[in-house]
Design an enzyme around this catalytic site. Structure first.
Site, short mmCIF file in Angstrom:
data_model
loop_
_atom_site.label_atom_id
_atom_site.label_comp_id
_atom_site.label_asym_id
_atom_site.label_seq_id
_atom_site.Cartn_x
_atom_site.Cartn_y
_atom_site.Cartn_z
N ARG A 78 -14.20 -14.19 8.23
CA ARG A 78 -15.52 -13.58 8.05
C ARG A 78 -15.47 -12.28 7.24
O ARG A 78 -16.48 -11.78 6.78
CB ARG A 78 -16.17 -13.34 9.42
CG ARG A 78 -16.63 -14.63 10.09
CD ARG A 78 -16.85 -14.48 11.59
NE ARG A 78 -15.58 -14.50 12.34
CZ ARG A 78 -15.51 -14.47 13.67
NH1 ARG A 78 -16.61 -14.37 14.39
NH2 ARG A 78 -14.34 -14.51 14.27
N GLY A 80 -18.14 -13.97 22.73
CA GLY A 80 -18.23 -14.85 23.89
C GLY A 80 -18.93 -14.10 25.01
O GLY A 80 -18.83 -12.88 25.10
N GLU A 92 -18.27 -19.30 24.73
CA GLU A 92 -18.23 -18.87 23.33
C GLU A 92 -19.64 -18.99 22.73
O GLU A 92 -20.42 -19.86 23.13
CB GLU A 92 -17.24 -19.72 22.54
CG GLU A 92 -15.80 -19.34 22.83
CD GLU A 92 -15.52 -17.85 22.66
OE1 GLU A 92 -15.58 -17.36 21.52
OE2 GLU A 92 -15.25 -17.16 23.67
N TYR A 144 -2.05 24.49 -16.90
CA TYR A 144 -1.22 23.42 -16.32
C TYR A 144 0.20 23.93 -16.11
O TYR A 144 0.86 24.36 -17.07
CB TYR A 144 -1.19 22.18 -17.24
CG TYR A 144 -0.19 21.17 -16.74
CD1 TYR A 144 -0.33 20.58 -15.48
CD2 TYR A 144 0.95 20.85 -17.49
CE1 TYR A 144 0.61 19.68 -14.99
CE2 TYR A 144 1.89 19.95 -17.00
CZ TYR A 144 1.71 19.37 -15.75
OH TYR A 144 2.65 18.51 -15.27
#
Ligand code: UD1
Ligand code: MG
Length: 475
Positions: free
Chosen positions: A19, A143, A158, A370
């Site tokens: 799912r 369930g 279920e 930097y």
């Protein structure tokens, strides 16, 4: 805490999680900063059971790689013929443990105290099985518990098998149980794959036990959120939300101020000291540790980093895998990454990026810079726009800058190169050779001023323009 040496805990983690519509096995999906199954294992470890067994199947090796380092055993279920089948596969591993606690690998909010209470209730009630349940406003996807009255359960139905009148049942099976193994095995042996998936459902063992006259108890969890499983992406988001809430509450209990808490995200291992202020929309990730009285301002992300006390992270900084000692100030808009170490009182300003660099006490790099693979001493000033050219296309090279150095703005330091203590580098220099201590290094074209050049040029240009202007006016 008491040991539970008569209990084996079984974590069911073999399923795919259809799912979720994902190429990643369900229990490896993350919520609250960790894979689902890792949360479950961690809750079990503190129960101190005889052993923790993880039933794996789908992406078995990947799941094992998460759980085994935490001290679990692994059982392979191949193919995955249902939760009851998973139990049967693990029967040998459960061995002679008197009790088996069964947990789904996809319900990660379960807490140790709740598991201890489940085991206690089961032992006190001398039951064959005890089920943790929750009463949910929306029980869909779970369930349902069919009670016999009082504390005891007749069956778990279920969702797909609910009759019309059972649709109203709103007490759900969390799939967390404690079984007395001597009672479970004979019951499970009688369960048939009587469902459309042809699977052996562990839930069916409950009605078998009931039919045999065994006691099946159900305990409604005090916090129903702990029972939530993750079958869908929406479930994952809901569970993640709860974890984040819990973590923020824990930080606030520890004396941390969090502004607009619902916008702040902290991973589970994050530690923050007292009186630190976390502004809105901040993320504290990984194993980040922040000291006391710091301020992490809005929009900043701190990843796997250590911050001392009274550090200020101005808005919109990214700090990763770095160490910031006490009294450091960074940002706004600074990026501090990969093994950078900012010593006490260092000051890093806007649009400055640091990588694998050490910045000494009280040193400043305030603008547009930097610094990569650089070691910089204390009380040095790095001018705006300074750049360490640390990469030659093949290798990274170091830049070493001493104490009390002054690097003029817009300097390029071509590594490997060293600038000695107390040296100056003239603005706009491209430094390719070492600058000795207390010297001036200057490497740029010399300036030439040509007297009167500009006014002469203007006169020439104006003369050339004139005829066209006049011709326009006449028209
Ligand atoms: C299960 C329960 C349901 C309960 C719900 C709670 C059954 C038949 N149903 O349904 O009553 O309300 O959990 O979240 O048990 N797994 C295996 N091997 C398998 C099948 C599953 O290890 O052969 C694992 C999965 O990886 C998962 C867990 O068992 O971690 C539960 O499986 P899942 O498919 O999520 O069951 P649910 O449909 O949620
Ligand atoms: Mg589930």
């Amino acid at each position: 805490m008491a040991k539970n040496s008569d209990v084996a805990i079984l974590i069911l983690a073999a399923g795919k999680g259809t799912r979720l519509k994902s190429s990643l096995a369900k229990v490896l999906h993350a919520a609250g900063g960790r894979p689902l199954v890792e949360h479950v294992v961690l809750a079990c470890v503190a129960v101190k059971p005889k052993k923790i067994i993880v039933v794996v199947g789908h992406q078995a090796e990947k799941v094992q790689a998460v759980t085994e380092p935490l001290g679990t055993e692994t059982v392979l279920q191949q193919p995955q013929n249902g939760t009851g089948h998973a139990m049967l596969v693990a029967k040998r591993a459960i061995g002679n443990a008197k009790y088996a606690v069964v947990l789904p690998g996809d319900a990660p909010l379960i807490r140790t105290e709740t598991l201890r209470a489940l085991i206690q209730k089961h032992k006190n009630g001398k039951a064959a099985a005890t089920i943790l349940t929750a009463v949910l406003a929306d029980p869909s996807g779970y369930g349902r518990i069919l009670r016999k009255g009082g504390d005891t359960v007749a069956a778990i139905i279920e969702e797909s098998q609910l009759t019309a009148e059972q649709q109203e049942l709103n007490e759900i099976n969390s799939s967390m149980y404690c079984f007395t193994t001597a009672k479970l095995w004979p019951a499970l042996a009688q369960v048939k794959p009587n469902n459309k998936h042809r699977e052996i459902y562990l839930t069916d063992a409950i009605s078998v036990l009931n039919a045999k006259g065994e006691a099946v108890l159900a305990e409604i969890a005090t916090d129903s959120r702990e029972m939530l499983g993750c079958n869908t992406r929406a479930d994952l988001a809901g569970v993640d939300h709860t974890f984040r809430d819990w973590k923020r509450e824990a930080l606030m209990r520890d004396g941390v101020t969090i502004q607009l808490p619902e916008t702040v995200l902290a991973d589970p291992d994050v530690i923050v000291g007292e009186d630190t202020i976390i502004e809105p929309c901040v993320q504290l990730l990984g194993k980040t540790k922040i000291g006391a009285r710091c301020i992490v301002k809005t929009g900043s992300v701190v990843h796997d980093s250590m911050l001392g006390d009274e550090v200020i992270v101005e808005p919109h900084c990214v700090v990763s895998a770095s160490r910031l000692e006490s009294d450091v100030v960074v940002g706004p808009f600074a990026r501090i990454r990969m093994e950078t170490h900012l010593k006490s009182g260092a000051r890093i300003g806007n649009f400055v990026e640091l990588k694998k660099s050490v910045v000494g006490e009280g040193t400043k790099a305030m603008h547009l810079t930097y610094l990569g693979d650089a070691r910089i001493g204390s009380k040095t000033n790095i001018g705006a726009g300074t750049i360490t050219c640390n990469y030659d296309g093949f290798h990274k090279h170091p830049t070493t800058i001493g104490n009390k150095v002054f690097i003029g703005s817009d300097s390029a330091l071509v590594a490997p190169v060293k600038v000695g203590d107390g040296a100056y580098v003239g603005a706009g220099s491209t430094i390719t050779e070492n600058v000795p201590a207390d010297s001036l290094g200057i490497a740029r074209g010399r300036q030439v001023n040509k007297k009167g050049w500009a006014s002469k040029k203007r006169r020439e240009l104006a003369a050339a323009e004139k005829p066209t202007k006049h011709s326009k006016k006449r028209r």
